[in-house]
Design a protein around this motif. Sequence first.
Motif, PDB file in Angstrom:
ATOM      1  N   GLU A 227      -0.171  -3.868   3.429  1.00  0.00           N
ATOM      2  CA  GLU A 227       0.368  -3.009   2.380  1.00  0.00           C
ATOM      3  C   GLU A 227      -0.019  -3.516   0.996  1.00  0.00           C
ATOM      4  O   GLU A 227      -0.346  -2.728   0.096  1.00  0.00           O
ATOM      5  N   LEU A 228       0.012  -4.831   0.790  1.00  0.00           N
ATOM      6  CA  LEU A 228      -0.423  -5.384  -0.496  1.00  0.00           C
ATOM      7  C   LEU A 228      -1.891  -5.099  -0.752  1.00  0.00           C
ATOM      8  O   LEU A 228      -2.296  -4.820  -1.884  1.00  0.00           O
ATOM      9  N   HIS A 230      -3.459  -2.474   0.405  1.00  0.00           N
ATOM     10  CA  HIS A 230      -3.552  -1.051   0.059  1.00  0.00           C
ATOM     11  C   HIS A 230      -3.101  -0.800  -1.384  1.00  0.00           C
ATOM     12  O   HIS A 230      -3.641   0.093  -2.058  1.00  0.00           O
ATOM     13  N   ARG A 231      -2.109  -1.584  -1.840  1.00  0.00           N
ATOM     14  CA  ARG A 231      -1.609  -1.402  -3.201  1.00  0.00           C
ATOM     15  C   ARG A 231      -2.358  -2.272  -4.225  1.00  0.00           C
ATOM     16  O   ARG A 231      -1.917  -2.400  -5.351  1.00  0.00           O
ATOM     17  N   ARG A 232      -3.456  -2.871  -3.814  1.00  0.00           N
ATOM     18  CA  ARG A 232      -4.171  -3.763  -4.710  1.00  0.00           C
ATOM     19  C   ARG A 232      -4.658  -3.036  -5.950  1.00  0.00           C
ATOM     20  O   ARG A 232      -4.564  -3.546  -7.071  1.00  0.00           O
ATOM     21  N   THR A 233      -5.165  -1.818  -5.772  1.00  0.00           N
ATOM     22  CA  THR A 233      -5.664  -1.058  -6.920  1.00  0.00           C
ATOM     23  C   THR A 233      -4.535  -0.728  -7.881  1.00  0.00           C
ATOM     24  O   THR A 233      -4.673  -0.864  -9.109  1.00  0.00           O
ATOM     25  N   ALA A 234      -3.368  -0.320  -7.337  1.00  0.00           N
ATOM     26  CA  ALA A 234      -2.237   0.010  -8.214  1.00  0.00           C
ATOM     27  C   ALA A 234      -1.732  -1.228  -8.950  1.00  0.00           C
ATOM     28  O   ALA A 234      -1.420  -1.171 -10.149  1.00  0.00           O
ATOM     29  N   ILE A 235      -1.653  -2.363  -8.241  1.00  0.00           N
ATOM     30  CA  ILE A 235      -1.203  -3.595  -8.900  1.00  0.00           C
ATOM     31  C   ILE A 235      -2.190  -4.020  -9.978  1.00  0.00           C
ATOM     32  O   ILE A 235      -1.795  -4.450 -11.073  1.00  0.00           O
TER      33      ILE A 235
END
Length: 331
Positions: A227-228, A230-235
């Motif tokens: 999940e992290l 997958h959320r790398r771009t948002a972070i």
Amino acid sequence: MRSFRERNPITLGVVGTVVIAAVAAAVFGYEDLPIVGGGTTYRAEFSEAAGLVPANEVRVAGIKVGEVTDVGLAEDRVLVTFRVSDAWVGDRTTAEIKIKTLLGQKFLALHPVGEAGQDPDVPIPLERTTTPYDVTTAFEGLATTAEAIDTEQLARSFRTMSETFADSPRHVRTALDGLSALSRTIASRDAELAELLGNAHTISATLASSSDEFRRLIDDGNLLLTELDHRRTAIHGLLTGAERLATQISGLVADNRDQLAPALAQLDTVTTILRRHTADLDRGLKLAGPYFRLVTNAAGNGRWIDTYLCGLVDGNRAPCRPPRPGEGGGS
């Protein structure tokens, strides 16, 4: 066509029972059906089971393609039956029992090679299968063996050998003296070694019994990392935006420093004055409370003001106070 009421109930009962049994067999054993089943069943011969049990995974290149269905003894070897779906198995395929986790869980790894497909009726021979070395089993065996050793007798044996070869060449005597010292050390540490091996056995048994919890923990950690990822771009976008906001605020402060400095100085002066007159402000608020309450009472009955003029007429000069209910007076 006759209705069911006109037919023989015994025949209907028998036919219905057979149909229900066939449906139940198809539902519970659909994986063994030749067309809609769960794949092709193969067999492989191993020198030992090495902890492999039914329901363990079958993998090809690390991907699950089936599961083990049975592990049994066939004369002097172990016969493992497994089912494979959506994977090709060649006639020179090798099979290997591998360790899946550090807690001793196993899986069957296939390496499909060959020119033609493997015959399901012919098991993979013993020459093309291998088994792993189980550290947990080795520790358990070591603990059992160490408990059975008579350390005192072993020490006496080494001392006797040393005394027997006392007149031997120097290097032989040195080696035997070392063996004798080793035996004395082992004998003196017998209780500690037994306790150490017993604790190792307890730890390995505890880890083996908790393999499911460790596997779930690892799976949950894998989900978190996925999940992290997958959320790398948002972070990354959030951190980049925060950096740009800090840059803009710094620029805004730098560009308006001449205006902000006097304003902050005046604000500091105002707060200093207010802090110095805090007692006066508190007293003013206390006095303002009754005043505004009287004003509200006077103007709260309508669009007029209720008031009293003392001494306006002769009959109301003394005492100069508002008339009470039942008394005469003017207003």
